[in-house]
Write a protein that holds these residues in place. Structure first.
Motif, PDB file in Angstrom:
ATOM      1  N   ASP A 134      15.960  45.632 -35.876  1.00 60.01           N
ATOM      2  CA  ASP A 134      16.271  44.900 -34.640  1.00 60.01           C
ATOM      3  C   ASP A 134      15.335  43.706 -34.450  1.00 60.01           C
ATOM      4  O   ASP A 134      15.622  42.800 -33.656  1.00 60.01           O
ATOM      5  N   LEU A 135      14.203  43.721 -35.178  1.00 65.44           N
ATOM      6  CA  LEU A 135      13.200  42.666 -35.031  1.00 65.44           C
ATOM      7  C   LEU A 135      13.052  41.808 -36.275  1.00 65.44           C
ATOM      8  O   LEU A 135      12.891  40.589 -36.172  1.00 65.44           O
ATOM      9  N   GLN A 136      13.109  42.457 -37.436  1.00 66.25           N
ATOM     10  CA  GLN A 136      12.803  41.756 -38.678  1.00 66.25           C
ATOM     11  C   GLN A 136      13.771  40.603 -38.934  1.00 66.25           C
ATOM     12  O   GLN A 136      14.967  40.787 -39.068  1.00 66.25           O
ATOM     13  N   GLY A 137      13.209  39.393 -38.963  1.00 63.85           N
ATOM     14  CA  GLY A 137      14.006  38.218 -39.265  1.00 63.85           C
ATOM     15  C   GLY A 137      14.942  37.796 -38.153  1.00 63.85           C
ATOM     16  O   GLY A 137      15.813  36.948 -38.362  1.00 63.85           O
ATOM     17  N   LYS A 138      14.785  38.366 -36.961  1.00 67.88           N
ATOM     18  CA  LYS A 138      15.667  38.042 -35.844  1.00 67.88           C
ATOM     19  C   LYS A 138      15.004  37.008 -34.934  1.00 67.88           C
ATOM     20  O   LYS A 138      13.828  37.127 -34.582  1.00 67.88           O
ATOM     21  N   ARG A 139      15.784  36.021 -34.568  1.00 71.45           N
ATOM     22  CA  ARG A 139      15.317  35.007 -33.637  1.00 71.45           C
ATOM     23  C   ARG A 139      15.510  35.495 -32.205  1.00 71.45           C
ATOM     24  O   ARG A 139      16.508  36.118 -31.873  1.00 71.45           O
ATOM     25  N   ALA A 140      14.547  35.216 -31.339  1.00 67.75           N
ATOM     26  CA  ALA A 140      14.667  35.601 -29.934  1.00 67.75           C
ATOM     27  C   ALA A 140      15.802  34.837 -29.278  1.00 67.75           C
ATOM     28  O   ALA A 140      16.125  33.708 -29.676  1.00 67.75           O
ATOM     29  N   TYR A 141      16.424  35.421 -28.304  1.00 73.53           N
ATOM     30  CA  TYR A 141      17.543  34.804 -27.599  1.00 73.53           C
ATOM     31  C   TYR A 141      17.089  33.499 -26.956  1.00 73.53           C
ATOM     32  O   TYR A 141      16.114  33.463 -26.208  1.00 73.53           O
ATOM     33  N   GLY A 142      17.818  32.407 -27.223  1.00 72.42           N
ATOM     34  CA  GLY A 142      17.528  31.125 -26.595  1.00 72.42           C
ATOM     35  C   GLY A 142      16.223  30.499 -27.020  1.00 72.42           C
ATOM     36  O   GLY A 142      15.678  29.654 -26.317  1.00 72.42           O
ATOM     37  N   SER A 143      15.700  30.908 -28.179  1.00 73.65           N
ATOM     38  CA  SER A 143      14.422  30.380 -28.634  1.00 73.65           C
ATOM     39  C   SER A 143      14.423  30.315 -30.153  1.00 73.65           C
ATOM     40  O   SER A 143      15.228  30.967 -30.814  1.00 73.65           O
ATOM     41  N   ASP A 144      13.497  29.524 -30.733  1.00 74.26           N
ATOM     42  CA  ASP A 144      13.364  29.511 -32.181  1.00 74.26           C
ATOM     43  C   ASP A 144      12.185  30.365 -32.634  1.00 74.26           C
ATOM     44  O   ASP A 144      11.775  30.320 -33.797  1.00 74.26           O
ATOM     45  N   ASN A 145      11.636  31.165 -31.710  1.00 74.72           N
ATOM     46  CA  ASN A 145      10.567  32.102 -32.048  1.00 74.72           C
ATOM     47  C   ASN A 145      11.159  33.440 -32.470  1.00 74.72           C
ATOM     48  O   ASN A 145      12.294  33.777 -32.130  1.00 74.72           O
ATOM     49  N   ALA A 146      10.370  34.217 -33.183  1.00 77.11           N
ATOM     50  CA  ALA A 146      10.818  35.543 -33.611  1.00 77.11           C
ATOM     51  C   ALA A 146      10.918  36.476 -32.404  1.00 77.11           C
ATOM     52  O   ALA A 146      10.139  36.383 -31.450  1.00 77.11           O
ATOM     53  N   ASP A 147      11.897  37.346 -32.469  1.00 77.90           N
ATOM     54  CA  ASP A 147      12.070  38.317 -31.384  1.00 77.90           C
ATOM     55  C   ASP A 147      10.905  39.299 -31.386  1.00 77.90           C
ATOM     56  O   ASP A 147      10.282  39.561 -32.424  1.00 77.90           O
ATOM     57  N   THR A 148      10.608  39.866 -30.229  1.00 78.71           N
ATOM     58  CA  THR A 148       9.508  40.829 -30.102  1.00 78.71           C
ATOM     59  C   THR A 148      10.038  42.179 -29.659  1.00 78.71           C
ATOM     60  O   THR A 148      11.129  42.290 -29.096  1.00 78.71           O
ATOM     61  N   GLU A 149       9.242  43.188 -29.906  1.00 73.68           N
ATOM     62  CA  GLU A 149       9.635  44.541 -29.513  1.00 73.68           C
ATOM     63  C   GLU A 149       9.831  44.640 -28.001  1.00 73.68           C
ATOM     64  O   GLU A 149      10.800  45.240 -27.524  1.00 73.68           O
ATOM     65  N   ALA A 150       8.921  44.040 -27.245  1.00 73.59           N
ATOM     66  CA  ALA A 150       9.008  44.108 -25.780  1.00 73.59           C
ATOM     67  C   ALA A 150      10.307  43.481 -25.285  1.00 73.59           C
ATOM     68  O   ALA A 150      10.957  44.011 -24.371  1.00 73.59           O
ATOM     69  N   GLU A 151      10.692  42.336 -25.883  1.00 74.24           N
ATOM     70  CA  GLU A 151      11.914  41.666 -25.448  1.00 74.24           C
ATOM     71  C   GLU A 151      13.144  42.492 -25.786  1.00 74.24           C
ATOM     72  O   GLU A 151      14.085  42.578 -25.001  1.00 74.24           O
ATOM     73  N   VAL A 152      13.161  43.102 -26.965  1.00 77.82           N
ATOM     74  CA  VAL A 152      14.303  43.932 -27.360  1.00 77.82           C
ATOM     75  C   VAL A 152      14.430  45.142 -26.446  1.00 77.82           C
ATOM     76  O   VAL A 152      15.517  45.487 -25.978  1.00 77.82           O
ATOM     77  N   VAL A 153      13.306  45.811 -26.175  1.00 75.43           N
ATOM     78  CA  VAL A 153      13.329  46.981 -25.293  1.00 75.43           C
ATOM     79  C   VAL A 153      13.807  46.594 -23.900  1.00 75.43           C
ATOM     80  O   VAL A 153      14.660  47.278 -23.303  1.00 75.43           O
ATOM     81  N   ALA A 154      13.280  45.495 -23.352  1.00 74.74           N
ATOM     82  CA  ALA A 154      13.682  45.065 -22.012  1.00 74.74           C
ATOM     83  C   ALA A 154      15.165  44.737 -21.970  1.00 74.74           C
ATOM     84  O   ALA A 154      15.853  45.073 -20.995  1.00 74.74           O
ATOM     85  N   ARG A 155      15.671  44.087 -23.017  1.00 77.33           N
ATOM     86  CA  ARG A 155      17.083  43.714 -23.067  1.00 77.33           C
ATOM     87  C   ARG A 155      17.979  44.942 -23.117  1.00 77.33           C
ATOM     88  O   ARG A 155      18.984  45.027 -22.417  1.00 77.33           O
TER      89      ARG A 155
END
Length: 337
Positions: A95-116
């Protein structure tokens, strides 16, 4: 605006716009109106004790004769089980590896995935509660679609539901009298010692449309005015049209989930407002050892990390019962033509 590498043209850069979220409408009119009062309980079954009494005119007797006896109230106890609703999810490295964060060009984080994921789960619990409350009002039954709990308030209390045909297809129907019939029935059957503040009618779009275009209502609706200008905008979070006639507030409710309507097509349901014990939502504790016999909450959420750090388990549950303690006060309105 962020800039990222193009997927189809690796050596070019493209602009990344703000994310587009396609989120279903969060319907919550019944909750917004405060029809149900929330109550936390420590067990998974509630017992409802009802007392039925009567008043009678005392007849006269000859002095010295005392053979008229007062009658005690009749009491009954009815148990109602609280349904159990669970919804889980997981967070894995993929869910994190190689995934871009929503609306950003930064890598997704565990905290953001859990919150979503938790936000989406919480919305599902919210619409479940709204659907369960609507189901209780429209059918008089406990919402448990998989059949783990089966009960109907009209059957349990031995009551026949009041239904009124508004005959909206007949131009000469005196709708004011129909409205008064519904209000009178609710007043006569409240039997709580309380004075209801007003009567609200939750209407399907079909019923509401026929109502406001009826010959005896059309002009009243046309010239109906308020600070919210109901003819120009929908009230209540921009979702609901309202119209007051005969002292009763009619509200169009288009709520649905997965294609299922919360108010059946062509129906409307009149119910009293201001009662403290007619409509109650009970919440019991989660199925966890540490929470046994504690006061229940609306929704529980738990997180458990895998000992090998290969994933995260999200567990949520809600134990809720939406009890219509006086089902005789809910009147079904419909039109046969």
């Amino acid at each position: 605006m962020a800039i990222i590498r193009s997927f189809d043209r690796p050596f070019e850069m493209v602009d990344l716009t703000e994310e587009l979220n396609l989120v279903p409408n969060t319907w919550g009119l019944i909750n917004e109106l405060g029809i149900f009062r929330n109550e936390s309980v420590t067990q998974h079954t509630v017992m409802v004790e009802s007392t039925s009494g009567s008043l009678s005119v005392i007849g006269d007797t000859v002095r010295g004769v005392r053979n008229l006896v007062n009658k005690d109230d009749t009491r009954q106890i009815r148990p109602f089980a609280i349904p159990h609703f669970t919804l889980d999810d997981t967070v894995s490295p993929m869910d994190l590896q190689g995934k871009r964060a929503y609306g950003s060009d930064n890598a997704d984080t565990e905290a953001e995935v859990v919150a979503r994921k938790l936000e989406r789960i919480r919305r599902n619990h919210a619409i479940t509660m709204e659907a369960a409350r609507a189901y209780a009002l429209t059918t008089g039954a406990i919402y448990a679609p998989n059949g783990t709990v089966v009960d109907n308030y009209y059957t349990s209390f031995g009551i026949t539901r009041k239904e009124i045909d508004f005959l909206l297809g007949t131009s000469t129907t005196e709708l004011t009298l129909k409205v008064e019939e519904a209000v009178a029935h609710i007043q006569d059957n409240q039997l709580s010692g309380e004075v209801m503040s007003n009567v609200v009618v939750l209407c399907s779009p079909e019923f509401f449309g026929k109502l406001i275009t009826h010959a005896t209502i059309k002009d009243a609706y046309k010239y109906y005015t308020s600070t919210q200008e109901p003819l120009r905008q929908r009230l209540g979070s921009g979702l609901y049209r309202r119209f007051v006639h005969g002292g009763v507030e009619f509200i169009e409710y288009r709520g649905s989930y997965n294609g299922s309507r919360l108010i059946p097509a062509g129906d409307a349901y009149a119910l009293p407002m201001g009662s403290s014990d007619t409509f109650i939502s009970y919440f019991s504790p989660a199925n966890k050892l540490s929470l046994a016999n504690t006061l229940g909450q609306e929704v529980y959420a738990f997180q458990y990390r895998d000992p090998k750090d290969e994933g995260l388990l999200l567990q949520t549950e809600s134990n809720q019962l939406h009890l219509v303690r006086r089902p005789q006060t809910v009147v079904r309105l419909f039109s046969s033509n």
